[in-house]
Design a protein around this motif. Structure first.
Motif, PDB file in Angstrom:
ATOM      1  N   GLY A  19       1.542 -17.649  35.550  1.00 30.29           N
ATOM      2  CA  GLY A  19       0.461 -17.161  36.613  1.00 30.29           C
ATOM      3  C   GLY A  19      -0.545 -18.500  37.005  1.00 30.29           C
ATOM      4  O   GLY A  19      -1.442 -18.326  37.892  1.00 30.29           O
ATOM      5  N   GLY A  20      -0.187 -19.678  36.344  1.00 31.15           N
ATOM      6  CA  GLY A  20      -0.942 -20.660  36.752  1.00 31.15           C
ATOM      7  C   GLY A  20      -2.004 -21.141  35.807  1.00 31.15           C
ATOM      8  O   GLY A  20      -2.634 -19.943  35.271  1.00 31.15           O
ATOM      9  N   THR A  21      -1.969 -22.284  35.420  1.00 30.38           N
ATOM     10  CA  THR A  21      -3.249 -22.583  34.261  1.00 30.38           C
ATOM     11  C   THR A  21      -4.347 -22.364  35.052  1.00 30.38           C
ATOM     12  O   THR A  21      -4.499 -22.980  36.321  1.00 30.38           O
ATOM     13  N   GLU A  22      -5.541 -21.999  34.479  1.00 38.12           N
ATOM     14  CA  GLU A  22      -6.756 -21.900  35.311  1.00 38.12           C
ATOM     15  C   GLU A  22      -7.197 -22.967  35.747  1.00 38.12           C
ATOM     16  O   GLU A  22      -7.096 -24.298  35.039  1.00 38.12           O
ATOM     17  N   ALA A  23      -8.004 -23.136  37.206  1.00 35.98           N
ATOM     18  CA  ALA A  23      -8.285 -24.404  37.562  1.00 35.98           C
ATOM     19  C   ALA A  23      -9.388 -25.286  36.856  1.00 35.98           C
ATOM     20  O   ALA A  23      -8.903 -26.340  36.636  1.00 35.98           O
ATOM     21  N   GLN A  24      -9.945 -24.686  36.170  1.00 36.79           N
ATOM     22  CA  GLN A  24     -11.117 -25.520  35.429  1.00 36.79           C
ATOM     23  C   GLN A  24     -10.295 -26.294  34.255  1.00 36.79           C
ATOM     24  O   GLN A  24     -10.580 -27.354  33.634  1.00 36.79           O
ATOM     25  N   LEU A  25      -9.460 -25.343  33.366  1.00 41.43           N
ATOM     26  CA  LEU A  25      -8.857 -26.204  32.384  1.00 41.43           C
ATOM     27  C   LEU A  25      -7.804 -27.060  33.019  1.00 41.43           C
ATOM     28  O   LEU A  25      -7.683 -28.355  32.356  1.00 41.43           O
ATOM     29  N   LEU A  26      -7.144 -26.802  34.011  1.00 38.61           N
ATOM     30  CA  LEU A  26      -6.066 -27.917  34.693  1.00 38.61           C
ATOM     31  C   LEU A  26      -7.019 -29.218  35.013  1.00 38.61           C
ATOM     32  O   LEU A  26      -6.694 -30.088  34.734  1.00 38.61           O
ATOM     33  N   ASN A  27      -8.283 -28.978  35.703  1.00 35.62           N
ATOM     34  CA  ASN A  27      -9.026 -30.062  35.867  1.00 35.62           C
ATOM     35  C   ASN A  27      -9.605 -30.766  34.741  1.00 35.62           C
ATOM     36  O   ASN A  27      -9.566 -32.053  34.860  1.00 35.62           O
ATOM     37  N   ASP A  28      -9.949 -30.190  33.714  1.00 36.01           N
ATOM     38  CA  ASP A  28     -10.244 -30.877  32.372  1.00 36.01           C
ATOM     39  C   ASP A  28      -9.311 -31.591  31.764  1.00 36.01           C
ATOM     40  O   ASP A  28      -9.415 -32.472  31.253  1.00 36.01           O
ATOM     41  N   LEU A  29      -7.786 -31.158  31.863  1.00 32.94           N
ATOM     42  CA  LEU A  29      -6.954 -31.898  31.201  1.00 32.94           C
ATOM     43  C   LEU A  29      -6.456 -33.145  32.206  1.00 32.94           C
ATOM     44  O   LEU A  29      -6.110 -34.154  31.584  1.00 32.94           O
ATOM     45  N   LYS A  30      -6.616 -32.942  33.458  1.00 36.53           N
ATOM     46  CA  LYS A  30      -6.337 -34.221  34.360  1.00 36.53           C
ATOM     47  C   LYS A  30      -7.663 -35.071  34.158  1.00 36.53           C
ATOM     48  O   LYS A  30      -7.155 -36.332  34.073  1.00 36.53           O
ATOM     49  N   ARG A  31      -8.539 -34.904  33.848  1.00 37.82           N
ATOM     50  CA  ARG A  31      -9.751 -35.632  33.546  1.00 37.82           C
ATOM     51  C   ARG A  31      -9.561 -36.599  32.305  1.00 37.82           C
ATOM     52  O   ARG A  31      -9.766 -37.617  32.183  1.00 37.82           O
ATOM     53  N   ASP A  32      -9.096 -35.942  31.346  1.00 41.14           N
ATOM     54  CA  ASP A  32      -8.865 -36.302  29.801  1.00 41.14           C
ATOM     55  C   ASP A  32      -7.687 -37.020  29.416  1.00 41.14           C
ATOM     56  O   ASP A  32      -7.595 -37.625  28.577  1.00 41.14           O
ATOM     57  N   PHE A  33      -6.517 -36.539  30.436  1.00 36.49           N
ATOM     58  CA  PHE A  33      -5.108 -37.058  29.941  1.00 36.49           C
ATOM     59  C   PHE A  33      -4.578 -37.868  31.135  1.00 36.49           C
ATOM     60  O   PHE A  33      -4.866 -37.471  32.334  1.00 36.49           O
ATOM     61  N   ASP A  34      -3.610 -38.433  31.018  1.00 34.40           N
ATOM     62  CA  ASP A  34      -2.937 -39.547  32.084  1.00 34.40           C
ATOM     63  C   ASP A  34      -1.913 -38.506  32.832  1.00 34.40           C
ATOM     64  O   ASP A  34      -1.834 -38.653  33.887  1.00 34.40           O
ATOM     65  N   LYS A  35      -1.142 -37.685  31.939  1.00 34.43           N
ATOM     66  CA  LYS A  35      -0.230 -37.135  32.463  1.00 34.43           C
ATOM     67  C   LYS A  35      -0.468 -35.453  32.026  1.00 34.43           C
ATOM     68  O   LYS A  35      -0.309 -35.259  30.918  1.00 34.43           O
ATOM     69  N   VAL A  36      -0.291 -34.444  33.020  1.00 30.84           N
ATOM     70  CA  VAL A  36      -0.234 -33.083  32.745  1.00 30.84           C
ATOM     71  C   VAL A  36       0.821 -32.461  33.332  1.00 30.84           C
ATOM     72  O   VAL A  36       1.037 -32.517  34.540  1.00 30.84           O
ATOM     73  N   ARG A  37       1.379 -31.550  32.449  1.00 33.36           N
ATOM     74  CA  ARG A  37       2.786 -30.761  33.308  1.00 33.36           C
ATOM     75  C   ARG A  37       2.913 -29.538  32.440  1.00 33.36           C
ATOM     76  O   ARG A  37       2.496 -29.474  31.391  1.00 33.36           O
ATOM     77  N   HIS A  38       3.482 -28.527  33.163  1.00 33.85           N
ATOM     78  CA  HIS A  38       4.036 -27.303  32.490  1.00 33.85           C
ATOM     79  C   HIS A  38       5.458 -27.421  32.286  1.00 33.85           C
ATOM     80  O   HIS A  38       6.370 -27.923  32.979  1.00 33.85           O
TER      81      HIS A  38
END
Length: 244
Positions: free
Chosen positions: A188-207
């Motif tokens: 259903g998609g990772t919530e926008a805020q969480l996804l933004n937080d992950l991208k800010r804190d980590f180099d690579k983010v994937r489902h």
């Protein structure tokens, strides 16, 4: 037309009769468990849950459980993920290689090579107690936690995303630079805020959805690698197959 092999498989499936005190849904769940090859495999190979294969399959592809690594397993009970982590970092061998700490408010039987902290990871003392148990910051924070489902998709989605966000907050406190965070979410998609937080804190983010995760399940995992720590700036753009 049904093939001979298909017909044989159908005949070999375990069928469960609906008992007077068992609901139809419970009967379906039991029948699925009895016919699940991962359940049978976990039983024969000594894993405490079929979920062990989800972590194993994800790590087979992305290789973040490295020999000598320090791993924390949030909501560890019954211990399937902790078992896999201990095997892969070497702590299960009892030779001082790697460390795995499982945290859960539930009681959990001992796992070879795993130190179990019986506490709520939201406790103020949890990060420091974890670092002491690991002998330093964590290389990987794992979370296969999920709240009880209500059957209402939107409610269940919000509840599991909230749990993922809480696990991420904990990960920020205990991860070493370059560390990895893996947590369960729902399709259903990772919530926008969480996804933004992950991208800010980590180099690579994937489902990711490992083969052991049932095809009809809305379950997904979010994998974030390359923790930048608190002082990191903007990172690389998401690569092919990464979450956006």
């Amino acid at each position: 037309m049904t093939s001979k092999s298909g017909g044989r498989q159908d005949r070999l499936k375990v069928r469960v009769k609906t008992a007077k005190r068992r609901s139809t849904a419970s009967t379906r769940w039991l029948q699925r468990q009895l016919n699940d090859p991962y359940v049978a495999k976990a039983r024969s190979e000594g894993y405490r849950s079929r979920a062990a294969y989800k972590l194993a399959e994800i790590d087979d592809k992305y290789r973040f459980l490295k020999p000598g690594g320090r791993i924390v397993d949030l909501g560890a009970a019954p211990g399937g993920w902790s078992q896999v982590a201990a095997e892969r970092v070497g702590s299960a061998e009892g030779k001082g290689k790697g460390r795995v700490v499982g945290i859960d408010i539930l009681e959990m039987d001992p796992v070879p090579g795993v130190e179990v902290l019986h506490l709520d990871f939201l406790d103020d003392t949890a990060p420091e107690r974890l670092r002491e148990a690991l002998g330093g910051p964590a290389d990987v924070v794992l979370s296969d936690m999920a709240p009880p489902t209500t059957g209402h998709k939107q409610t269940d989605h919000l509840r599991i995303m909230g749990m993922c966000e809480t696990a991420l907050e904990f990960a920020r406190e205990v991860l070493a630079p370059g560390g990895t965070f893996l947590a369960k979410v729902l399709r259903g998609g990772t919530e926008a805020q969480l996804l933004n937080d992950l991208k800010r804190d980590f180099d690579k983010v994937r489902h990711v959805k490992p083969p052991a995760s049932r095809a009809d399940s809305a379950e997904l995992y979010v994998l974030a690698m390359g923790f930048r720590g608190g002082d990191a700036g903007p990172g690389d753009d998401a690569g092919p197959g990464d979450a956006r």
